[in-house]
Design a protein around this motif. Sequence first.
Motif, PDB file in Angstrom:
ATOM      1  N   GLN A   1       0.836  -1.204   0.000  1.00 35.79           N
ATOM      2  CA  GLN A   1       0.000   0.000   0.000  1.00 35.79           C
ATOM      3  C   GLN A   1       0.868   1.251   0.000  1.00 35.79           C
ATOM      4  O   GLN A   1       0.695   2.146  -0.834  1.00 35.79           O
ATOM      5  CB  GLN A   1      -0.899   0.005   1.233  1.00 35.79           C
ATOM      6  N   TYR A   2       1.819   1.307   0.958  1.00 33.98           N
ATOM      7  CA  TYR A   2       2.651   2.498   1.103  1.00 33.98           C
ATOM      8  C   TYR A   2       4.126   2.188   0.867  1.00 33.98           C
ATOM      9  O   TYR A   2       4.610   1.110   1.186  1.00 33.98           O
ATOM     10  CB  TYR A   2       2.513   3.079   2.517  1.00 33.98           C
TER      11      TYR A   2
ATOM     12  N   TYR B   1       4.483   7.264  -1.003  1.00 40.79           N
ATOM     13  CA  TYR B   1       3.808   6.872  -2.242  1.00 40.79           C
ATOM     14  C   TYR B   1       2.744   5.820  -1.968  1.00 40.79           C
ATOM     15  O   TYR B   1       2.963   4.870  -1.208  1.00 40.79           O
ATOM     16  CB  TYR B   1       4.825   6.321  -3.241  1.00 40.79           C
ATOM     17  N   ASP B   2       1.588   6.011  -2.588  1.00 39.46           N
ATOM     18  CA  ASP B   2       0.508   5.038  -2.516  1.00 39.46           C
ATOM     19  C   ASP B   2       0.661   4.104  -3.713  1.00 39.46           C
ATOM     20  O   ASP B   2       0.359   4.475  -4.852  1.00 39.46           O
ATOM     21  CB  ASP B   2      -0.846   5.753  -2.556  1.00 39.46           C
TER      22      ASP B   2
ATOM     23  N   LYS C   1      -0.965   1.421  -4.495  1.00 40.63           N
ATOM     24  CA  LYS C   1      -2.215   0.938  -5.084  1.00 40.63           C
ATOM     25  C   LYS C   1      -2.880   1.992  -5.966  1.00 40.63           C
ATOM     26  O   LYS C   1      -3.456   1.677  -6.998  1.00 40.63           O
ATOM     27  CB  LYS C   1      -3.166   0.483  -3.981  1.00 40.63           C
ATOM     28  N   ARG C   2      -2.809   3.241  -5.559  1.00 39.18           N
ATOM     29  CA  ARG C   2      -3.448   4.315  -6.321  1.00 39.18           C
ATOM     30  C   ARG C   2      -2.475   5.056  -7.235  1.00 39.18           C
ATOM     31  O   ARG C   2      -2.877   5.990  -7.933  1.00 39.18           O
ATOM     32  CB  ARG C   2      -4.116   5.305  -5.362  1.00 39.18           C
TER      33      ARG C   2
ATOM     34  N   LEU D   1       1.261  10.745  -1.653  1.00 39.14           N
ATOM     35  CA  LEU D   1       0.430  11.088  -0.503  1.00 39.14           C
ATOM     36  C   LEU D   1       1.020  12.235   0.305  1.00 39.14           C
ATOM     37  O   LEU D   1       0.282  13.023   0.894  1.00 39.14           O
ATOM     38  CB  LEU D   1       0.249   9.863   0.407  1.00 39.14           C
TER      39      LEU D   1
ATOM     40  N   TYR E   1       1.447   6.816   8.798  1.00 42.92           N
ATOM     41  CA  TYR E   1       1.416   5.757   7.787  1.00 42.92           C
ATOM     42  C   TYR E   1       2.015   4.460   8.321  1.00 42.92           C
ATOM     43  O   TYR E   1       1.508   3.369   8.031  1.00 42.92           O
ATOM     44  CB  TYR E   1       2.157   6.202   6.532  1.00 42.92           C
TER      45      TYR E   1
ATOM     46  N   SER F   1      -0.142   0.742   8.860  1.00 41.17           N
ATOM     47  CA  SER F   1       0.231  -0.289   7.895  1.00 41.17           C
ATOM     48  C   SER F   1       0.365  -1.639   8.597  1.00 41.17           C
ATOM     49  O   SER F   1       1.136  -1.776   9.555  1.00 41.17           O
ATOM     50  CB  SER F   1       1.555   0.069   7.215  1.00 41.17           C
TER      51      SER F   1
END
Length: 212
Positions: free
Chosen positions: A68-69, A87-88, A90-91, A95, A198, A202
């Motif tokens: 994810q991160y 950084y995301d 998945k998207r 961030l 974050y 996580s």
Amino acid sequence: MRKLLLAFLGLLPLLAGLYYFLPHYTKYNFPVAATPNKKATENNITAKLKKQAVQGKAYALTQNLSTQYGFLIDMSQPSGRYRFFVYDFKRDSILAKGLVAHGSCNTDYLETAQYSNTPESGCSSLGKYRVSYSYKGQFGKAYKLNGLDSSNSNAFNRFVVLHAYDCVPNSEVYPQPICNSLGCPMVSYDFLAKLSGYINKSPKPILLWIYE
């Protein structure tokens, strides 16, 4: 006297034209030339970051790290610019971003990063890290880092950790550089608080990758 007055009045349109031209030239022409360069730089940084993120996510998947991160640090950028990115994966998006210091290599000051994996070198180390447990260090909260590459395998024993210090600003100061660390990725206290958020949410350890 009348002739001098008439001569002065005759010069007024010329002086007015010069007055109008100079401020407009200064205000509009100079910034326009600089803007595309800044935009091009930002686009290059983002393109490089996205490419690094693809590799980072693939690596995290094989190492049971968070997909994810990711914490990506681009040391090719000047220290006065944002070069630490959350950084995301998945998207495929940024961030958060902040300033981060590099090691001084035990000199009075080092403007551009140099690298070493040698104990007590005071230098930064390129490579991938696993963000491990937190503890209370000399400068407050810090996170132990496990080096995952041959270029940073001594990080844990060198006490290369993720921590904050008050000489690191919250915002960009480029073209001015920022302070050095002794090899640690050192950030501002406010940015470390964001990173902690974050890390805490996580379920898996986060990858921190220092690269050029």
